[in-house]
Each structure stands twice: as structure tokens, then as C-alpha cells.
Design a protein around this motif. Sequence first.
Motif, PDB file in Angstrom:
ATOM      1  N   GLY A   1       0.749  -1.190  -0.193  1.00 27.75           N
ATOM      2  CA  GLY A   1       0.029   0.011  -0.067  1.00 27.75           C
ATOM      3  C   GLY A   1       0.875   1.118  -0.035  1.00 27.75           C
ATOM      4  O   GLY A   1       2.076   1.423  -0.217  1.00 27.75           O
ATOM      5  N   THR A   2       0.244   2.410   0.122  1.00 24.11           N
ATOM      6  CA  THR A   2       0.649   3.723   0.246  1.00 24.11           C
ATOM      7  C   THR A   2       0.468   4.303   1.280  1.00 24.11           C
ATOM      8  O   THR A   2      -0.174   3.984   2.207  1.00 24.11           O
ATOM      9  N   ASP A   3       1.058   5.663   1.816  1.00 23.11           N
ATOM     10  CA  ASP A   3       0.885   6.231   2.679  1.00 23.11           C
ATOM     11  C   ASP A   3       1.002   5.811   4.094  1.00 23.11           C
ATOM     12  O   ASP A   3       0.353   5.579   5.100  1.00 23.11           O
ATOM     13  N   GLY A   4       2.135   4.880   3.983  1.00 21.79           N
ATOM     14  CA  GLY A   4       2.422   4.292   5.447  1.00 21.79           C
ATOM     15  C   GLY A   4       1.979   2.935   5.646  1.00 21.79           C
ATOM     16  O   GLY A   4       2.038   2.072   6.361  1.00 21.79           O
ATOM     17  N   VAL A   5       1.064   2.576   4.776  1.00 24.21           N
ATOM     18  CA  VAL A   5       0.512   1.102   4.559  1.00 24.21           C
ATOM     19  C   VAL A   5       1.364   0.049   4.244  1.00 24.21           C
ATOM     20  O   VAL A   5       1.926   0.090   3.129  1.00 24.21           O
ATOM     21  N   GLY A   6       1.490  -0.972   5.139  1.00 30.65           N
ATOM     22  CA  GLY A   6       2.734  -1.909   4.860  1.00 30.65           C
ATOM     23  C   GLY A   6       2.321  -2.916   3.803  1.00 30.65           C
ATOM     24  O   GLY A   6       1.067  -2.790   3.233  1.00 30.65           O
TER      25      GLY A   6
ATOM     26  N   ALA B   1     -13.737  12.973  -3.651  1.00 32.06           N
ATOM     27  CA  ALA B   1     -14.651  12.898  -4.811  1.00 32.06           C
ATOM     28  C   ALA B   1     -16.013  13.519  -4.055  1.00 32.06           C
ATOM     29  O   ALA B   1     -16.269  13.294  -3.014  1.00 32.06           O
ATOM     30  N   ALA B   2     -16.675  14.163  -4.731  1.00 30.55           N
ATOM     31  CA  ALA B   2     -17.998  15.165  -4.141  1.00 30.55           C
ATOM     32  C   ALA B   2     -17.845  15.840  -2.636  1.00 30.55           C
ATOM     33  O   ALA B   2     -18.474  15.726  -1.944  1.00 30.55           O
ATOM     34  N   GLY B   3     -16.468  16.361  -2.870  1.00 31.21           N
ATOM     35  CA  GLY B   3     -16.204  17.019  -1.728  1.00 31.21           C
ATOM     36  C   GLY B   3     -15.649  16.447  -0.578  1.00 31.21           C
ATOM     37  O   GLY B   3     -15.606  16.752   0.649  1.00 31.21           O
ATOM     38  N   VAL B   4     -15.485  14.905  -0.562  1.00 32.48           N
ATOM     39  CA  VAL B   4     -15.076  13.970   0.703  1.00 32.48           C
ATOM     40  C   VAL B   4     -14.083  13.333   0.201  1.00 32.48           C
ATOM     41  O   VAL B   4     -13.669  13.046  -0.924  1.00 32.48           O
ATOM     42  N   ASP B   5     -12.741  13.583   1.226  1.00 34.45           N
ATOM     43  CA  ASP B   5     -11.768  12.530   0.962  1.00 34.45           C
ATOM     44  C   ASP B   5     -12.139  11.069   0.950  1.00 34.45           C
ATOM     45  O   ASP B   5     -12.746  10.758   1.927  1.00 34.45           O
ATOM     46  N   VAL B   6     -11.634  10.424  -0.074  1.00 32.12           N
ATOM     47  CA  VAL B   6     -12.038   9.077  -0.018  1.00 32.12           C
ATOM     48  C   VAL B   6     -10.785   8.154   0.399  1.00 32.12           C
ATOM     49  O   VAL B   6      -9.497   8.306   0.134  1.00 32.12           O
ATOM     50  N   GLY B   7     -11.202   7.343   1.449  1.00 24.29           N
ATOM     51  CA  GLY B   7     -10.108   6.218   1.806  1.00 24.29           C
ATOM     52  C   GLY B   7     -10.414   4.888   1.015  1.00 24.29           C
ATOM     53  O   GLY B   7     -11.453   4.571   0.869  1.00 24.29           O
TER      54      GLY B   7
ATOM     55  N   ALA C   1      -5.713  -0.477   8.158  1.00 27.72           N
ATOM     56  CA  ALA C   1      -5.099   1.015   7.706  1.00 27.72           C
ATOM     57  C   ALA C   1      -6.030   1.542   6.566  1.00 27.72           C
ATOM     58  O   ALA C   1      -6.354   0.772   5.746  1.00 27.72           O
ATOM     59  N   VAL C   2      -6.180   2.728   6.830  1.00 21.52           N
ATOM     60  CA  VAL C   2      -7.092   3.557   5.603  1.00 21.52           C
ATOM     61  C   VAL C   2      -6.086   4.288   4.580  1.00 21.52           C
ATOM     62  O   VAL C   2      -5.363   5.225   5.405  1.00 21.52           O
ATOM     63  N   GLU C   3      -5.963   3.985   3.355  1.00 12.92           N
ATOM     64  CA  GLU C   3      -5.269   5.071   2.466  1.00 12.92           C
ATOM     65  C   GLU C   3      -6.109   5.898   2.055  1.00 12.92           C
ATOM     66  O   GLU C   3      -7.225   5.917   1.716  1.00 12.92           O
TER      67      GLU C   3
END
Length: 340
Positions: free
Chosen positions: A43-48, A170-176, A163-165
Amino acid sequence: MRSDRPPGRAPGTARAVAAALLAVLMTALLAGAPPAAGAARTGTDGVGSWSVRPAGTADRAAFVMDSAPGAVVKDAVRVSNLSDAPLSFQVYGSDAYNTPRDGALAYRQAGEAQTGLGGWLSLATNALVIPPGRAADIPFTLNVPADATPGSHVGGIVALNNAVEQAGEAAGVDVGVQRAIAVRIQLTVEGPVTPGLAVRSVRVHHRPGGAPFAGARVTLTYTVVNTGNAALRPTVSPRVSGLFGLRHSAFADRTLPLLLPGQSADISADWPDAPGVDHLTASVRVTAPGLPATTAQISRVAVSWPTLGVGAALLAVLAVALGRLRRNRSGANYRVGSAS
């Protein structure tokens, strides 16, 4: 998952949009989760990264089991943390299914109803935290129902990283997005095994070019159906031929993913340089080890309106020319007869 609401957006709406998008992304990831042992996804953003495979020293790519109805089967799954940070997982049993497009093997999410093998599984734990570079073996029990039908039952054990990346907005919401990996369980329940395959809904889609006498693009679509009670890996051999077989396209043979009993796969193949006008015959042959070949066939007339328009105009010109020639000959014969 973090929600950044623009002014005036209802909190419930933002959460609903985010939850829906997260569910869609998780579904896509599970549909593409590799069933083979040792498969790890980074994964990314620190996800292993991690892997899921059958426990033990045997080099097993998946759990392959045989059982009588009503039996209890015990084994263990190994989840390995391949990263340099602790990872937290949700582990659960899941039903497998074939996605309609191309028949890819996929696994149901934890929140979905598990009506098959996924519902027969009982894991020693469904939640665990694994230190970096370590692995955990989770025992599980497979309680085969007494009324289980004979033949193949396929599911898997899914390890979902908690963990959530962040995957954009989308639509004004950060998508994880959460990532998951599954290891396949293929159980054969004792009893009569009757494998079977069928090819249905063979169609030839003809898209001619816009210019007269230009070539066309043909798309062959068909559906392969597992009509028996055994999981199979079918091989398909599609072909499209023109009038008298003078022009044809033999597509490459293709081996489909593991096709489960009662499931189907919608397949398409393109012929980019097909004739603009022709009588096309399409056939699809499907085979699997131990089964006789099955073939389905369809024919259709392929028409290019620009080409037909030019052809009709040429015929009209030819008809007018022939009419004038006949009238000229008739006039000449009349003058000769009058002179005599």
C-alpha cells in the motif's frame, strides 16, 4: 477516513458518500485480490505489505480439500507482516464468485451475507495485530453441512488491513481505501460429480467504417457457463469467418479463470480489420480437462451502408447506361428497316 465538508453540506450526506465510495473501492480490491499463496500487496501512505497463505511447511498455493457431508475439517492460515511497522487486520471467511465480466474470481466483503463456504468457516480469531517481520497462524474449522451438495464449493480467507489509505477526493469528500488479500479454499464434497460447460449468447457486433469500401471492426461476445457441479478452468477457441471462409479471424485461445458451478463469464474479442460487407459466421469452442468440446455458432450479414450506397449508385448508373444503349440499338434497327 477524514471528511472535509464544504459549507452547507450535510454531515450525513458527506459520510454516506464517503462510505459508499469506500465500499466500491473495497469491492474492486477484493475482486482483484490474488488467491495464490505468498501474494502480497503493497500500500501507500505508510500502509505496509503482507501475505496470506496456508500455514505449515508444505508449499500449498491454496487450500484444496475433500470432505463428506456433515464432516468437520480443521486447518490454519498464516498471515505475515512483510513491512517494518505493526499491521492490524480483520480476518474472515468469504464466499467466492465469478465477476460477470471475464469471470475473474472475487470474494465477498465482510459485511455481505456468506451463504456458501464462507459461512461454514469459523476462525480462532477475526482480529489481530502482527509486529513487523512476524507472522501469525490462525486455526480455523470448516463445518460442512450435512445437506451440502456434492461437488465443488469455493471460498477464501480474507485478511483486510485496517489501515485506510487516502485515495483522492470525490464529491467534496476525502476518499479512503482499505486493501485486502485472500487465499482460496476449494472443497470437494463427496458424491456424484458431473462437470459441464456451455457456450451461450454468441453475438457478432459489426461496426463499419464511415467511408465506402472501408474496413470494419467486429466484436465477438459470448458467455461461458459452468452447468455442472465441479469448478473448471475452461479454454475457449473463438473464430469468425467470412463468406466461403475466404477471410477469417482466428482469435488466440484463452484459458479463463476458475469458473465455479452455476457461474458464468461474459467474454469479448475484437477483430479490427474485418470486411465492411460480408456474411460472417462466428463459432466458439470451449473445452476443459476430461470434458468433450462444446461449440456454439451464429451467422449474420454484415452491412456497410456507405459501401451499399455507392454500390447502389453504380448499379443505377449502369442501369441507365444499359437502357440508353438498348434504345439506341432499337432506333438503329428501326432506321435500317425503314430504308429497306
